[in-house]
Design a protein around this motif. Sequence first.
Motif, PDB file in Angstrom:
ATOM      1  N   GLU A 206      14.239 -20.005  78.905  1.00  0.00           N
ATOM      2  CA  GLU A 206      14.315 -18.518  79.307  1.00  0.00           C
ATOM      3  C   GLU A 206      13.116 -18.314  80.373  1.00  0.00           C
ATOM      4  O   GLU A 206      13.147 -17.403  81.154  1.00  0.00           O
ATOM      5  N   TYR A 207      12.032 -19.404  80.517  1.00  0.00           N
ATOM      6  CA  TYR A 207      11.000 -19.100  81.210  1.00  0.00           C
ATOM      7  C   TYR A 207      10.932 -19.861  82.356  1.00  0.00           C
ATOM      8  O   TYR A 207      11.354 -21.247  82.327  1.00  0.00           O
ATOM      9  N   HIS A 208      10.745 -19.510  83.584  1.00  0.00           N
ATOM     10  CA  HIS A 208      10.797 -20.464  84.791  1.00  0.00           C
ATOM     11  C   HIS A 208       9.556 -20.021  85.636  1.00  0.00           C
ATOM     12  O   HIS A 208       8.902 -18.953  85.421  1.00  0.00           O
ATOM     13  N   THR A 210       8.067 -18.177  88.309  1.00  0.00           N
ATOM     14  CA  THR A 210       8.569 -17.331  89.173  1.00  0.00           C
ATOM     15  C   THR A 210       7.317 -17.567  90.290  1.00  0.00           C
ATOM     16  O   THR A 210       7.939 -16.919  91.698  1.00  0.00           O
TER      17      THR A 210
END
Length: 347
Positions: A206-208, A210
Amino acid sequence: MAAVWSGALSFGLVAMPVQLVSATESHTIRFNQLQRGTSDRVRNKRVNERTGDEVPFEEIVKAYDTGEDYVVVEPEELEELAPGRSKALEITGFVDLEKIEPIFFDKTYYLAPKSKEYAKVYGLLHEALSRSEKAGIATFVMRNREYLVAVKAEGDILALHTLHWADEVRDAHLETLLEQAELAEREVQTAVQLVEALSMDWDPHEYHDTYQERVLEMIEAKRTGATVEKGEPPPTTTKVVDLMAALQASVESAKGRRKQADAEEEEATRRSRPPTHIKEAAEKRRARAAIKSEEKLPKPSELKGLSKTELYQRASDANIPGRSSMSRDELIKALSSKSGRRKATVS
């Protein structure tokens, strides 16, 4: 993926040849150095600080500064100090995983057997570590440096985590601050409520990055002359006198978001699945959309007219692995092969 080290892994009297590959890769955006106002690249050179002359790589040696003079050390002399250690990874004992504090973990590698004939030994160690929930502790030498490591079962493979030595971990020096801070029980209970309200299931997907995406957007905006949007300012520091009010407001906000998410989940669960004919029609629409999307993919000749930033963005949209380390030509090749490989069929 190229191995960074190969040798023999042993535990007790059991040994097998293994190789070490990095488990992670960086997608950091790399910039070239230019002289301002020009397109001229700036290169780093190895220069003799006394003469100012450039020194060829083969003439450069390692030396240790004793404070009075330099002691030159040749690579083969370092190798001779531990000829066996540089090819041996011996597990000397096993510890409970929970006993290793997170601060000691450094970098992660995957361990793989060098040939299929050692698959049984590999699988045996993997299963034993998995069932016992323990990690094997070992040391080995790689690139003239000794490492303390933990070998543990992760999924279907063995992972090797390099660990910091005890004298590399700094003291926190927080004891005095904690002793001076007076914590009211009401504040502690409210803080615990906030932690519970913000609790969630851990899903790393769910995290990238940014920030990297914003950097690429900024580069494209500067290239095309568009406006560069600034990010959000940092949050205002909470004053001690406002701490309780901030905690209570945070709890209420978190509960509100959780309540809304639960309601949406209940609504989705309440709805029955669509009839078969509706489901089939939806699948056909998706297939047609896939074909239409495929037709819009640029041809190799069109890709050559795009900048590397545009190519990287298309590679990100297409979820092409390894794109961060690809050159411009490699990105074009990967995008072209992706276009030619993906096909959709509608009956």
